[in-house]
Design a protein around this motif. Structure first.
Motif, PDB file in Angstrom:
ATOM      1  N   MET A   1       0.842  -1.199   0.000  1.00  0.00           N
ATOM      2  CA  MET A   1       0.000   0.000   0.000  1.00  0.00           C
ATOM      3  C   MET A   1       0.882   1.256   0.000  1.00  0.00           C
ATOM      4  O   MET A   1       1.827   1.353   0.777  1.00  0.00           O
ATOM      5  N   LEU A   2       0.572   2.183  -0.911  1.00  0.00           N
ATOM      6  CA  LEU A   2       1.360   3.408  -0.959  1.00  0.00           C
ATOM      7  C   LEU A   2       0.783   4.448  -0.003  1.00  0.00           C
ATOM      8  O   LEU A   2      -0.425   4.608   0.101  1.00  0.00           O
ATOM      9  N   ILE A   3       1.667   5.129   0.708  1.00  0.00           N
ATOM     10  CA  ILE A   3       1.205   6.202   1.599  1.00  0.00           C
ATOM     11  C   ILE A   3       1.504   7.522   0.917  1.00  0.00           C
ATOM     12  O   ILE A   3       2.625   7.758   0.476  1.00  0.00           O
ATOM     13  N   SER A   4       0.463   8.365   0.810  1.00  0.00           N
ATOM     14  CA  SER A   4       0.653   9.618   0.090  1.00  0.00           C
ATOM     15  C   SER A   4       1.594  10.555   0.848  1.00  0.00           C
ATOM     16  O   SER A   4       1.645  10.514   2.075  1.00  0.00           O
ATOM     17  N   PRO A   5       2.340  11.413   0.101  1.00  0.00           N
ATOM     18  CA  PRO A   5       3.258  12.361   0.766  1.00  0.00           C
ATOM     19  C   PRO A   5       2.521  13.270   1.744  1.00  0.00           C
ATOM     20  O   PRO A   5       3.052  13.626   2.782  1.00  0.00           O
ATOM     21  N   THR A   6       1.260  13.654   1.409  1.00  0.00           N
ATOM     22  CA  THR A   6       0.490  14.532   2.317  1.00  0.00           C
ATOM     23  C   THR A   6       0.285  13.839   3.656  1.00  0.00           C
ATOM     24  O   THR A   6       0.370  14.452   4.710  1.00  0.00           O
ATOM     25  N   CYS A   7      -0.001  12.523   3.576  1.00  0.00           N
ATOM     26  CA  CYS A   7      -0.248  11.740   4.774  1.00  0.00           C
ATOM     27  C   CYS A   7       1.011  11.713   5.661  1.00  0.00           C
ATOM     28  O   CYS A   7       0.948  11.912   6.867  1.00  0.00           O
ATOM     29  N   VAL A   8       2.158  11.498   4.974  1.00  0.00           N
ATOM     30  CA  VAL A   8       3.435  11.458   5.710  1.00  0.00           C
ATOM     31  C   VAL A   8       3.698  12.813   6.353  1.00  0.00           C
ATOM     32  O   VAL A   8       4.074  12.908   7.523  1.00  0.00           O
ATOM     33  N   GLN A   9       3.460  13.878   5.560  1.00  0.00           N
ATOM     34  CA  GLN A   9       3.683  15.238   6.082  1.00  0.00           C
ATOM     35  C   GLN A   9       2.829  15.495   7.317  1.00  0.00           C
ATOM     36  O   GLN A   9       3.296  16.032   8.320  1.00  0.00           O
ATOM     37  N   ARG A  10       1.543  15.059   7.255  1.00  0.00           N
ATOM     38  CA  ARG A  10       0.641  15.260   8.378  1.00  0.00           C
ATOM     39  C   ARG A  10       1.148  14.524   9.613  1.00  0.00           C
ATOM     40  O   ARG A  10       1.109  15.038  10.720  1.00  0.00           O
ATOM     41  N   TYR A  11       1.631  13.321   9.369  1.00  0.00           N
ATOM     42  CA  TYR A  11       2.111  12.505  10.484  1.00  0.00           C
ATOM     43  C   TYR A  11       3.327  13.169  11.138  1.00  0.00           C
ATOM     44  O   TYR A  11       3.436  13.254  12.356  1.00  0.00           O
ATOM     45  N   ILE A  12       4.218  13.697  10.272  1.00  0.00           N
ATOM     46  CA  ILE A  12       5.424  14.357  10.804  1.00  0.00           C
ATOM     47  C   ILE A  12       5.020  15.594  11.614  1.00  0.00           C
ATOM     48  O   ILE A  12       5.553  15.860  12.692  1.00  0.00           O
TER      49      ILE A  12
ATOM     50  N   VAL B   1      -8.301  23.451  32.282  1.00  0.00           N
ATOM     51  CA  VAL B   1      -7.062  23.465  31.486  1.00  0.00           C
ATOM     52  C   VAL B   1      -6.503  22.040  31.385  1.00  0.00           C
ATOM     53  O   VAL B   1      -6.123  21.578  30.305  1.00  0.00           O
ATOM     54  N   GLY B   2      -6.478  21.337  32.539  1.00  0.00           N
ATOM     55  CA  GLY B   2      -5.965  19.965  32.558  1.00  0.00           C
ATOM     56  C   GLY B   2      -6.796  19.052  31.670  1.00  0.00           C
ATOM     57  O   GLY B   2      -6.250  18.201  30.951  1.00  0.00           O
ATOM     58  N   ALA B   3      -8.131  19.236  31.700  1.00  0.00           N
ATOM     59  CA  ALA B   3      -9.009  18.391  30.879  1.00  0.00           C
ATOM     60  C   ALA B   3      -8.728  18.641  29.397  1.00  0.00           C
ATOM     61  O   ALA B   3      -8.637  17.696  28.602  1.00  0.00           O
ATOM     62  N   ALA B   4      -8.559  19.932  29.032  1.00  0.00           N
ATOM     63  CA  ALA B   4      -8.283  20.265  27.626  1.00  0.00           C
ATOM     64  C   ALA B   4      -6.953  19.651  27.186  1.00  0.00           C
ATOM     65  O   ALA B   4      -6.850  19.057  26.102  1.00  0.00           O
ATOM     66  N   LEU B   5      -5.941  19.773  28.063  1.00  0.00           N
ATOM     67  CA  LEU B   5      -4.622  19.222  27.719  1.00  0.00           C
ATOM     68  C   LEU B   5      -4.694  17.704  27.586  1.00  0.00           C
ATOM     69  O   LEU B   5      -4.062  17.107  26.709  1.00  0.00           O
ATOM     70  N   PHE B   6      -5.488  17.082  28.469  1.00  0.00           N
ATOM     71  CA  PHE B   6      -5.639  15.623  28.423  1.00  0.00           C
ATOM     72  C   PHE B   6      -6.235  15.211  27.080  1.00  0.00           C
ATOM     73  O   PHE B   6      -5.768  14.284  26.422  1.00  0.00           O
ATOM     74  N   ILE B   7      -7.291  15.955  26.654  1.00  0.00           N
ATOM     75  CA  ILE B   7      -7.945  15.617  25.385  1.00  0.00           C
ATOM     76  C   ILE B   7      -6.970  15.790  24.217  1.00  0.00           C
ATOM     77  O   ILE B   7      -6.866  14.925  23.337  1.00  0.00           O
ATOM     78  N   ILE B   8      -6.217  16.914  24.236  1.00  0.00           N
ATOM     79  CA  ILE B   8      -5.261  17.165  23.148  1.00  0.00           C
ATOM     80  C   ILE B   8      -4.204  16.037  23.112  1.00  0.00           C
ATOM     81  O   ILE B   8      -3.899  15.482  22.051  1.00  0.00           O
ATOM     82  N   ALA B   9      -3.697  15.688  24.313  1.00  0.00           N
ATOM     83  CA  ALA B   9      -2.664  14.642  24.380  1.00  0.00           C
ATOM     84  C   ALA B   9      -3.230  13.298  23.921  1.00  0.00           C
ATOM     85  O   ALA B   9      -2.552  12.530  23.231  1.00  0.00           O
ATOM     86  N   GLU B  10      -4.472  13.041  24.286  1.00  0.00           N
ATOM     87  CA  GLU B  10      -5.117  11.780  23.890  1.00  0.00           C
ATOM     88  C   GLU B  10      -5.213  11.717  22.354  1.00  0.00           C
ATOM     89  O   GLU B  10      -4.859  10.717  21.735  1.00  0.00           O
ATOM     90  N   ILE B  11      -5.677  12.843  21.750  1.00  0.00           N
ATOM     91  CA  ILE B  11      -5.842  12.864  20.286  1.00  0.00           C
ATOM     92  C   ILE B  11      -4.479  12.727  19.585  1.00  0.00           C
ATOM     93  O   ILE B  11      -4.334  11.968  18.633  1.00  0.00           O
ATOM     94  N   LEU B  12      -3.470  13.458  20.113  1.00  0.00           N
ATOM     95  CA  LEU B  12      -2.148  13.409  19.488  1.00  0.00           C
ATOM     96  C   LEU B  12      -1.528  12.013  19.556  1.00  0.00           C
ATOM     97  O   LEU B  12      -0.724  11.636  18.701  1.00  0.00           O
ATOM     98  N   SER B  13      -1.922  11.260  20.581  1.00  0.00           N
ATOM     99  CA  SER B  13      -1.300   9.930  20.711  1.00  0.00           C
ATOM    100  C   SER B  13      -2.124   8.828  20.049  1.00  0.00           C
ATOM    101  O   SER B  13      -1.736   7.660  20.085  1.00  0.00           O
ATOM    102  N   ILE B  14      -3.258   9.201  19.430  1.00  0.00           N
ATOM    103  CA  ILE B  14      -4.099   8.183  18.786  1.00  0.00           C
ATOM    104  C   ILE B  14      -3.366   7.409  17.667  1.00  0.00           C
ATOM    105  O   ILE B  14      -3.392   6.177  17.663  1.00  0.00           O
ATOM    106  N   PRO B  15      -2.676   8.121  16.725  1.00  0.00           N
ATOM    107  CA  PRO B  15      -2.075   7.349  15.619  1.00  0.00           C
ATOM    108  C   PRO B  15      -1.123   6.258  16.110  1.00  0.00           C
ATOM    109  O   PRO B  15      -1.186   5.109  15.646  1.00  0.00           O
ATOM    110  N   ASP B  16      -0.279   6.629  17.086  1.00  0.00           N
ATOM    111  CA  ASP B  16       0.685   5.665  17.620  1.00  0.00           C
ATOM    112  C   ASP B  16      -0.035   4.525  18.356  1.00  0.00           C
ATOM    113  O   ASP B  16       0.311   3.342  18.188  1.00  0.00           O
TER     114      ASP B  16
END
Lengths: 427, 188
Positions: free
Chosen positions: B1-12, B147-162
């Motif tokens: 499966m080929l991964i598009s350059p945009t996808c790679v850029q987004r991941y980076i 603030v902590g809840a917002a940071l938790f949500i952001i951190a949760e979303i950022l760690s979803i791909p991994d």
């Protein structure tokens, strides 16, 4: 009915890998909204803040910081040298050294896994080189790390004390005799294995070597003496003692040994704050669950139910032990304490069990839980270092778990084991 | 499966944001830990000098609450909160994927509700202050919940791909953490 739905909900969320802290909060929140309306979300948010401001729990990050500071120095090497000079001449001495070092060292950084990794990565290869079987090496490392959970300072005891409103200082004092009994019993077991499998002695005893090793490790040994002396003597609280531990660790590591590695320290501090936050989030969300449980009277009904079955103290203790053992098999220590304490404390009080004694019973069950798969992170860490199979190691580990169970039974059915020193100092 | 350059850029890009947030949370959490230690030690010193600091236990407790939530967001970046992944990882892939999605919704949903409630409460505190320091508003100390809840949500979303990649590959976070601890211990 609500209680059954709650347990079911909790079970499903944990099974689909929702972190336990959030699963506890989420089921409580849904329960509260369904029974009291949407306004209860404000109550939940307030509770999550209040529960995290528990003053006694400040001791946890501070002891972790002190441990992190000491871990960045070569404390494990110094302690291994000292214990080796002290008991290495006995047959099976290296296994005993392992027990001795663990009693002093384990749980120091708040992460049992990190501590077992620190001790095990030095001692397990050394034991294997000296003809100890890999399974025995892993079993000794793993079990002796768990007995240390009842030797002060203990994060599990701080948690229990804060949640059950029991004196943390008295819990620390109560842990001394059972901890020493357990440690020495494990050393005895090591000797038995050594005779049976003809395991070697280390170097011959030499007063000169002992003196050199003592001079090298002496300062590190003064740390617990100063801190615990201050706490037991009533000069400082457990939290303040933890604060002083940080200063003492900075002084010993930075001025005396001049070994603090700032890069390692940063890593250890990140690890420390993460460990603290993981435990504290559990405390915070379980307080929300505690609110809901009290509302639907689960702790009271649980007490009534058990007392309806039997009001015999010894029987109730047996039931509680079975329950804690099962919970300990499936939950990590901190999660088990945080979840169970609020539910069982009314029963413990009604039946007249000393809360300090029950604290020891609870922590010993946690120690056993760390050794019993499926959830047994300490055992898994030791097995990973020794490259052994968990189940094969468990077979060798059974006598060591037996020691932990024996200490548990002693503490449960012979209260003077844990309470003599407490009564002597605070009676 | 080929991964598009945009996808790679987004991941980076996502990875860069994750690292950036991690660094900030590390600095904040370590500062809070050090502050806490300094406050407790100062309190002991002042007490021995006969001048007790009346504000110390209240302020130190608030610092602990802040450490709880900033540290929790840091822990979630590495998916470090205690769980029971055994059964989840043994599920067949399609079921595991469904369970993963539901679990993410539960976590994010929980903190959305708590964050909203915490935000709402800030307005209610009005002029109220700490008991021992009457110039520190409660709305400031309690701000850690939204603030902590917002940071938790952001951190949760950022760690979803991994987390998704590891969940689908059947990698256990706890096992990974143990391996890392052993590696660090053998290096030092």
């Amino acid at each position: 009915m609500s209680a059954i739905l709650l347990i079911l909900g909790l079970f499903i969320l944990v099974m689909i890998n929702v972190p336990i802290a959030i699963a506890l909060g989420a089921v409580a929140l849904v329960g509260m909204v369904l029974s009291k309306g949407t306004d209860s979300i404000y109550n939940a948010a307030l509770t999550m803040f209040d529960a995290a401001t528990s003053f006694p729990l400040l001791a946890i990050p501070l002891f972790i910081l002190a441990g992190a500071l000491m871990n960045t120095t070569s404390i494990s090497r110094r302690l291994i040298s000292l214990t080796s000079a002290l008991i290495g001449f006995v047959r099976g001495g290296l296994a005993m050294v392992n027990v001795g070092v663990s009693m002093f060292f384990a749980e120091i950084s708040g992460s049992a896994v990190a501590d077992v990794a620190a001790i095990g990565s030095v001692l397990i290869p050394a034991m294997k080189n000296r003809n100890y079987s890999p399974e025995l090496s892993a079993a000794v490392t793993s079990s002796s790390a768990s007995i240390a959970i009842i030797i002060p300072p203990s994060i599990a005891m701080i948690l229990y004390g804060a949640l059950s409103d029991t004196s943390i200082v008295q819990l620390f004092v109560a842990g001394i005799i059972p901890g020493v009994v357990g440690g020495f019993s494990m050393m005895g077991l090591c000797y038995w294995y050594a005779v049976r499998y003809d395991l070697p002695r280390e170097e011959a005893f030499s007063l000169r070597r002992l003196w050199v090793a003592f001079k090298e490790a002496g300062w590190a040994l003064t740390l617990p003496v100063i801190i615990l002396g201050g706490i037991f003597g009533g000069v400082v609280t457990a939290t303040e003692g933890a604060g002083l531990a940080v200063v003492a660790a900075l002084f010993i590591g930075g001025v005396i040994y001049r070994e603090i590695n700032w890069q390692h320290l940063r890593k250890a501090m990140v690890e420390g704050v993460t460990q603290t936050a993981v435990v504290m989030l559990l405390v915070a969300t379980s307080a929300v669950l505690g609110l809901y449980l009290t509302e639907i009277q689960v702790p009271q009904n649980f007490a009534k139910w058990v007392i309806g079955f039997t009001s015999n103290k010894l029987m109730v203790l047996a039931l509680l032990n079975v329950m804690l053992f099962v919970v300990g098999m499936f939950l990590h220590g901190a999660a088990a304490i945080i979840l169970i304490v609020p539910i069982v404390m009314p029963l413990v009080q009604q039946i007249g069990i000393n809360p300090v004694q029950f604290g020891l019973i609870m922590t010993l069950n946690i120690a056993i839980g760390q050794q019993t798969p499926p959830v047994a992170s300490v055992l898994v860490t030791s097995c990973s270092i020794a490259k052994t199979d968990i189940w094969e190691t468990t077979k060798v580990n059974i006598p060591f778990i037996g020691v932990l169970v024996l200490v548990l039974l002693l503490v449960t059915y012979f209260p003077p084991v844990s309470l003599t020193l407490v009564n002597l100092f605070y009676g | 499966m080929l991964i598009s350059p945009t996808c790679v850029q987004r991941y980076i890009m996502l990875d860069a944001i994750k690292r950036w947030l991690e660094r900030i949370l590390e600095v904040v959490s370590i500062s809070l830990l050090v502050t806490m230690a300094v406050i407790v030690v100062l309190a002991v010193v002042f007490r021995f000098m006969g001048k007790s600091l009346i504000w110390y236990d209240e302020v130190a407790s608030v610092v602990l609450a802040w450490l709880t939530y900033y540290g929790s967001a840091l822990a979630v970046l590495h998916r470090g909160h205690l769980g029971f992944p055994g059964l989840f990882l043994s599920l067949p892939k399609p079921l595991r994927a469904a369970a993963f999605i539901v679990a993410e919704f539960v976590v994010i949903g929980f903190f959305l509700v708590i964050g909203y409630a915490g935000w709402y409460l800030l307005g209610i505190f009005g002029e109220e202050t700490l008991v021992s320091l009457n110039w520190v508003p409660l709305s400031f100390t309690q701000s850690v919940i939204p603030v902590g809840a917002a940071l938790f949500i952001i951190a949760e979303i950022l760690s979803i791909p991994d987390a998704w990649r590891k969940a689908m590959a059947g990698i256990d976070y706890e096992k990974e953490m143990i391996d890392q601890a052993i590696e660090e211990a053998s290096q030092s």
